[in-house]
Write a protein that holds these residues in place. Structure first.
Motif, PDB file in Angstrom:
ATOM      1  N   GLU A  32     -19.251  58.215  -1.607  1.00 50.23           N
ATOM      2  CA  GLU A  32     -18.890  57.920  -0.638  1.00 50.23           C
ATOM      3  C   GLU A  32     -17.414  58.707  -0.246  1.00 50.23           C
ATOM      4  O   GLU A  32     -17.338  59.253   0.488  1.00 50.23           O
ATOM      5  CB  GLU A  32     -18.021  56.603  -1.186  1.00 50.23           C
ATOM      6  N   GLU A  47     -19.107  62.154   1.481  1.00 49.62           N
ATOM      7  CA  GLU A  47     -19.619  62.197   2.690  1.00 49.62           C
ATOM      8  C   GLU A  47     -18.181  61.779   3.575  1.00 49.62           C
ATOM      9  O   GLU A  47     -18.441  62.235   4.633  1.00 49.62           O
ATOM     10  CB  GLU A  47     -19.699  60.186   2.873  1.00 49.62           C
ATOM     11  N   THR A  48     -17.211  61.096   2.974  1.00 47.36           N
ATOM     12  CA  THR A  48     -15.471  61.857   3.885  1.00 47.36           C
ATOM     13  C   THR A  48     -15.339  62.631   4.156  1.00 47.36           C
ATOM     14  O   THR A  48     -15.098  63.201   4.639  1.00 47.36           O
ATOM     15  CB  THR A  48     -14.404  61.031   2.921  1.00 47.36           C
ATOM     16  N   GLU A  71     -17.368  64.872   6.538  1.00 47.11           N
ATOM     17  CA  GLU A  71     -17.092  64.597   8.146  1.00 47.11           C
ATOM     18  C   GLU A  71     -15.888  65.537   8.691  1.00 47.11           C
ATOM     19  O   GLU A  71     -16.051  65.474   9.794  1.00 47.11           O
ATOM     20  CB  GLU A  71     -17.210  62.906   8.223  1.00 47.11           C
TER      21      GLU A  71
END
Length: 561
Positions: free
Chosen positions: A220, A223-224, A227
């Motif tokens: 998680e 992914e941040t 991005e």
């Protein structure tokens, strides 16, 4: 039996666990196992990130040594895995201290370096880091499918970053006369930081624990991170493309003007038509950015096309004038049908300036009589060039010859008055003056857009410029769309939409804004919309200079620099 200070009397002897017999000292072994585990865990917590050690209560005293040894072995293996993790920050690195707004280019490398070496060093350093990252990607640890997918996305971003490093626009500006680098490009620093973020994401993935549950939880955060890196990369590409459009059109116009000056026969005006079409279509609605190239500069970037000076200086001013013409005439009922004539005229108005020595254009002190006579001849020479080499544009000759005439007869080369100059010539004069005010010159910095507009209106009020033509500039407002400004509270924003002072003078200084940084200079994560007309105390104070834009926005919003 409680474990007190006397109950620990065996500890100073430092007897190894292997020498203790569980059946001889069952209670002591149990105590040593529990205490040893606690000591080991405390040491591990001091050296690594937070971890939780589950203490297993010994069920039977004859299993104490075996369970303790197994747990210690697990801790030792875990410690080795933690210590083997790639260190993104050196253990002895000093703690960063928050500071004031800084110039990212000044931080990157020393200022006094040869032209291009600052940007090149930043790019080479980033490429070396990315190369090391690619080598590590080839041998990943055991990863779950989600973590492996994210690792592959990181690899794709690394590949794209390596490819964009070859973009010539990132090579940096050419040298000045002393061989020193001119102002660098914040996009290079943005590239470096994006590459570092991508490298961190890859190394973070390679340090994942073996358990799938922990990997899914850490994915998680990964992914941040990815991005954010991909958003920065997209911003970099978008800013580069916008910059490329300006540079390409400016060089194309400079090349056409140079060719026009060096030929004795008519030439094809198609390149000029293509630039005009691009400005009237693709550039419509985009932020107004005033371009500038010093009179002695022949290249926009290292390795770029070299053009005879002062061709790029003339072309940059012509592009600014053309952008102004498109914006003020797009909805003008009188000139909308003839807008292409105005754009062509302002792009050709200073073709005669190619005969002027760049040293004269660079001179900050007042010109001599001889130099002034030499400079003022450019209007007449430019009109002759267009008449003889672009006969299909003969209708523009009078406006080109008269773009420095003044309504009160104080202009040059003929000293014509208002009625003796065509409407096209009077309009071109106004656009030329406003564009010149908004760009730096050797004897002065660039005007604030509001000050530039005020100066033009004062010249019109004093009878030097055509009042009707000057009033058309009011469509741009005090600060044209795309201008980066400072508000009364010290915050920084970019103008999204202007208000015509003729409609509501009290609201002319209250455009619609996109706030980029607060009053302390700290950038917002995302722009914040604000209509100043809906506020009581906030108004625009001034436009920021390029140096100020670099300091405030160079890192978070390089596209506005």
């Amino acid at each position: 039996m409680s474990v007190g200070r006397q109950g620990l009397g065996i500890l100073p002897h430092r007897a190894p666990l292997d020498s203790l017999k569980a059946w001889e000292f069952p209670e002591a072994a149990r105590r040593i196992g529990m205490i040893g585990t606690i000591v080991k865990c405390a040491a591990l917590v001091g050296r690594c990130f937070r971890c939780r050690i589950v203490f297993y209560r010994l069920r039977e005293s004859d299993q104490a040594v075996t369970d303790t040894r197994t747990l210690l072995n697990r801790i030792a293996e875990f410690r080795k895995r933690i210590e083997a993790m790639p260190r993104l920050i050196a253990p002895d690195a000093p703690t960063p201290v928050p500071d004031t707004i800084r110039n990212p280019l000044a931080e990157a490398l020393p200022q006094k370096v040869k032209a291009g070496s600052r940007n090149q060093a930043i790019l080479e350093q980033s490429l070396r880091q990315l190369a090391g990252t690619e080598e590590q990607i080839a041998a990943p640890t055991q990863l779950c499918s989600r973590a492996r997918r994210l690792l592959m996305e990181s690899q794709g971003l690394v590949t794209r970053l390596r490819a964009i490093a070859d973009d010539p626009l990132l090579a940096g500006p050419p040298a000045d006369d002393e061989g020193q680098a001119r102002d660098g490009d914040p996009l290079v620093v943005h590239y470096r930081e994006t590459a570092a973020m991508t490298e961190a994401a890859v190394r973070y993935t390679l340090s994942f624990p073996d358990t799938a549950t922990d990997q899914m939880r850490l994915c998680e955060g990964l992914e941040t991170m990815l991005e954010a890196a991909q958003r920065r990369f997209g911003l970099l590409v978008s800013a580069l493309e916008s910059h490329r459009g300006d540079v390409t059109r400016t060089d194309k116009l400079a090349r056409f003007l140079a060719a026009l000056d060096h030929t004795d026969t008519p030439i094809d005006p198609e390149p000029l038509y293509e630039i005009t079409h691009a400005l009237m279509t693709h550039d419509a609605g985009r932020p107004m950015r005033f371009l500038y190239s010093a009179p002695n500069v022949s290249q926009a970037y290292l390795g770029g096309p070299s053009l005879p000076a002062p061709a790029r200086f003339i072309a940059a001013h012509a592009m600014n004038s053309a952008k102004i013409a498109v914006r003020i005439l797009r909805n003008d009922t009188e000139w909308r049908g003839r807008m292409h004539e105005v754009v062509l005229a302002v792009m050709l108005q200073d073709i005669g300036m190619l005969r002027v020595d760049p040293a004269v254009l660079l001179q900050a002190k007042p010109l001599t009589t001889e130099q002034r006579r030499y400079l003022e001849a450019h209007s007449r020479y430019g009109a002759e060039v267009v008449m003889n080499r672009l006969p299909m544009l003969g209708g523009l000759v009078e406006a080109i010859a008269a773009h420095h005439e003044r309504a009160d007869g104080t202009g040059y080369p003929m000293g014509l008055r208002h009625a003796q100059v065509s409407p096209l010539g009077r309009l071109v004069s106004v656009i030329d003056v406003y564009a010149a005010f908004n760009a730096p010159r050797p004897h002065r910095p660039a005007f604030d857009p509001r000050a530039a507009l005020t100066e033009v209106m004062l010249l019109a009020d004093s009878g030097k410029l055509d009042r009707q033509s000057a009033e058309k500039l009011l469509v741009l407002g005090f600060y044209p769309t795309g201008t980066v400004v400072e508000l009364t509270d010290g915050s920084t924003g970019v103008v999204l939409n202007t208000r015509d002072p003729r409609q509501a003078l009290s609201l002319a200084n209250k455009p619609m804004m996109s706030l980029l940084a607060d009053e302390g200079g700290h950038a917002y994560p995302t722009p914040r919309f604000l209509d100043l007309a809906e506020t009581e105390d906030l108004t625009v104070v001034r436009a920021l200079t390029r140096h100020e834009r670099i300091n405030r926005l160079g890192r978070p919003y390089p596209e506005y620099v």
